[in-house]
Design a protein around this motif. Sequence first.
Motif, PDB file in Angstrom:
ATOM      1  N   ARG A  21      -5.038   1.128   7.074  1.00 32.27           N
ATOM      2  CA  ARG A  21      -5.954   0.882   5.963  1.00 32.27           C
ATOM      3  C   ARG A  21      -5.548  -0.363   5.170  1.00 32.27           C
ATOM      4  O   ARG A  21      -4.371  -0.728   5.127  1.00 32.27           O
ATOM      5  N   ARG A  22      -6.511  -0.967   4.535  1.00 32.75           N
ATOM      6  CA  ARG A  22      -6.262  -2.144   3.697  1.00 32.75           C
ATOM      7  C   ARG A  22      -5.993  -1.770   2.248  1.00 32.75           C
ATOM      8  O   ARG A  22      -5.688  -2.642   1.438  1.00 32.75           O
ATOM      9  N   ARG A  23      -6.129  -0.482   1.937  1.00 38.00           N
ATOM     10  CA  ARG A  23      -5.894  -0.016   0.578  1.00 38.00           C
ATOM     11  C   ARG A  23      -4.970   1.189   0.601  1.00 38.00           C
ATOM     12  O   ARG A  23      -4.833   1.873   1.611  1.00 38.00           O
ATOM     13  N   SER A  24      -4.374   1.447  -0.552  1.00 30.02           N
ATOM     14  CA  SER A  24      -3.598   2.675  -0.702  1.00 30.02           C
ATOM     15  C   SER A  24      -4.524   3.871  -0.528  1.00 30.02           C
ATOM     16  O   SER A  24      -5.731   3.781  -0.759  1.00 30.02           O
ATOM     17  N   SER A  25      -3.946   5.003  -0.105  1.00 30.42           N
ATOM     18  CA  SER A  25      -4.792   6.155   0.198  1.00 30.42           C
ATOM     19  C   SER A  25      -4.023   7.450   0.024  1.00 30.42           C
ATOM     20  O   SER A  25      -2.790   7.464   0.036  1.00 30.42           O
ATOM     21  N   GLU A  26      -4.768   8.537  -0.135  1.00 29.62           N
ATOM     22  CA  GLU A  26      -4.201   9.883  -0.131  1.00 29.62           C
ATOM     23  C   GLU A  26      -5.134  10.758   0.689  1.00 29.62           C
ATOM     24  O   GLU A  26      -6.357  10.655   0.571  1.00 29.62           O
ATOM     25  N   ARG A  27      -4.550  11.639   1.516  1.00 23.12           N
ATOM     26  CA  ARG A  27      -5.392  12.440   2.400  1.00 23.12           C
ATOM     27  C   ARG A  27      -4.808  13.828   2.606  1.00 23.12           C
ATOM     28  O   ARG A  27      -3.611  13.971   2.876  1.00 23.12           O
ATOM     29  N   GLN A  28      -5.662  14.831   2.478  1.00 19.86           N
ATOM     30  CA  GLN A  28      -5.327  16.193   2.863  1.00 19.86           C
ATOM     31  C   GLN A  28      -5.535  16.335   4.369  1.00 19.86           C
ATOM     32  O   GLN A  28      -6.532  15.864   4.914  1.00 19.86           O
ATOM     33  N   VAL A  29      -4.584  16.980   5.051  1.00 26.30           N
ATOM     34  CA  VAL A  29      -4.672  17.183   6.498  1.00 26.30           C
ATOM     35  C   VAL A  29      -4.581  18.676   6.781  1.00 26.30           C
ATOM     36  O   VAL A  29      -3.529  19.286   6.608  1.00 26.30           O
ATOM     37  N   GLY A  30      -5.670  19.267   7.193  1.00 27.56           N
ATOM     38  CA  GLY A  30      -5.682  20.705   7.467  1.00 27.56           C
ATOM     39  C   GLY A  30      -7.042  21.296   7.161  1.00 27.56           C
ATOM     40  O   GLY A  30      -7.646  21.014   6.107  1.00 27.56           O
ATOM     41  N   LEU A  31      -7.531  22.133   8.054  1.00 25.43           N
ATOM     42  CA  LEU A  31      -8.871  22.702   7.934  1.00 25.43           C
ATOM     43  C   LEU A  31      -9.052  23.524   6.669  1.00 25.43           C
ATOM     44  O   LEU A  31     -10.119  23.528   6.049  1.00 25.43           O
ATOM     45  N   LEU A  32      -7.989  24.234   6.254  1.00 30.07           N
ATOM     46  CA  LEU A  32      -8.108  25.120   5.098  1.00 30.07           C
ATOM     47  C   LEU A  32      -7.666  24.480   3.789  1.00 30.07           C
ATOM     48  O   LEU A  32      -7.716  25.138   2.740  1.00 30.07           O
ATOM     49  N   ARG A  52       0.832  -1.196   0.000  1.00 32.68           N
ATOM     50  CA  ARG A  52       0.000   0.000   0.000  1.00 32.68           C
ATOM     51  C   ARG A  52       0.867   1.245   0.000  1.00 32.68           C
ATOM     52  O   ARG A  52       1.852   1.320   0.748  1.00 32.68           O
ATOM     53  N   ILE A  53       0.491   2.210  -0.817  1.00 31.39           N
ATOM     54  CA  ILE A  53       1.205   3.486  -0.914  1.00 31.39           C
ATOM     55  C   ILE A  53       0.245   4.587  -0.461  1.00 31.39           C
ATOM     56  O   ILE A  53      -0.891   4.669  -0.941  1.00 31.39           O
ATOM     57  N   HIS A  54       0.711   5.406   0.463  1.00 34.36           N
ATOM     58  CA  HIS A  54      -0.124   6.460   1.027  1.00 34.36           C
ATOM     59  C   HIS A  54       0.545   7.826   0.849  1.00 34.36           C
ATOM     60  O   HIS A  54       1.743   7.978   1.121  1.00 34.36           O
ATOM     61  N   GLY A  55      -0.228   8.797   0.410  1.00 38.60           N
ATOM     62  CA  GLY A  55       0.225  10.181   0.373  1.00 38.60           C
ATOM     63  C   GLY A  55      -0.493  10.976   1.454  1.00 38.60           C
ATOM     64  O   GLY A  55      -1.722  10.963   1.519  1.00 38.60           O
ATOM     65  N   ILE A  56       0.260  11.636   2.305  1.00 37.60           N
ATOM     66  CA  ILE A  56      -0.295  12.487   3.358  1.00 37.60           C
ATOM     67  C   ILE A  56       0.109  13.921   3.038  1.00 37.60           C
ATOM     68  O   ILE A  56       1.304  14.221   2.905  1.00 37.60           O
ATOM     69  N   TYR A  57      -0.881  14.823   2.925  1.00 36.26           N
ATOM     70  CA  TYR A  57      -0.627  16.163   2.435  1.00 36.26           C
ATOM     71  C   TYR A  57      -1.076  17.213   3.459  1.00 36.26           C
ATOM     72  O   TYR A  57      -2.221  17.691   3.413  1.00 36.26           O
TER      73      TYR A  57
END
Length: 277
Positions: A229-240, A182-187
Motif C-alpha cells: 500500500r501507498r498509505r498507512s493502514s489497519e486491517r482486521q483479519v478473520g471472518l468473525l 507507512r505504519i500498518h496494524g494487522i489484527y
Amino acid sequence: MSAPLHPQVVVITGASSGIGRETALHYARRHACLALASRSEDTLREVAEECRANGATAVLVQATDIADAGAVQELFDVTVTQFNRVDIAVQCAAITAFGRFEDVPVDVFDAVIKTNLIGASNVARSALRHFQERGSGHLVLVGSLLGVVAVPYQSAYVLSKFALSALVRVLRQENRHLPDVRIHGIYPGPVDTPVYGTAGNYSGLTPRVPPTADAAGVVAAAIVRATERRRSSERQVGLLNWPAIITFRLLPSVFDAVIGPFIRATAFESGRSTSDT
C-alpha cells in the motif's frame, strides 16, 4: 519469477514459528533479503533454510529478545551493515498466558506485557529511526482482535494488544508528515499457531486451537498486502472479527454474558488439565 534487481530488505521478528515464519516464506517467494529474528537461533536457522529454498535472495539470522532494546537495535544495525538498508520491518513476536487474572503469576503476567508491548515498541523505535532517516519504509505491527475486544482468561495478552493498537494509531499520527513512512496494524482473530501448546497455563483447562482459527498464512498474506500500500493502514483479519467488534461495542451486556462460555467452549478442551505450566 526472476529475482528483482534490487530486492526488498525485510526484518521479521518472531520469525521462528507461526505468523512470523509464514511471513518470512511469503517474502522469500518474492526474492527478498531477509533478516530473521527470534529468541530461538536453532529454529531460526531451519526457517532460514526454508526461505532459501523458496527463493530468498539472502537470509540473515539474528537471535534477538525484542524485550531488550539494545538487542533490537543491534538487529537493525547488523541488517543495515549487511544489506545497506531496511525497507520493511514486521513485528510478529508475541506470547500469552491462560488463566484468570489473579491466578497468573506476577512474573508471567509481566513477561507477556514486556514481550508484546515493550518488545513491539522497541522494534517500532529502531525501525522508525531508520525509516525517518531514509525517508521511506513500512512498519507492520501484528496486534490482535483482542486489542479491540476484551475477553476473559488472557488478561495480560488483552492489555498488551489494546495498548499496541493505541501505539499504531499514535505512530500514524506522528508520521503523517512523512508520506513514504507507512505504519500498518494487522489484527488477526484466532490463528492456528503453536502458542496454544506453549503458553503458560493457569486455567485448570487445556488450551486448544479454536475451530474458527485462520491459518498463519492468511495473516502473512495480509501483511504482505499491507506493505504494497501507498498509505498507512489497519486491517482486521478473520471472518468473525467484525461481528465480535460490533457486539462488543453496541451490546456490551450481551457480549459480556456470552463471551466466557464461548471462550471455554472454543479455546479449551473439555475436562480439566492434568498440569499447569
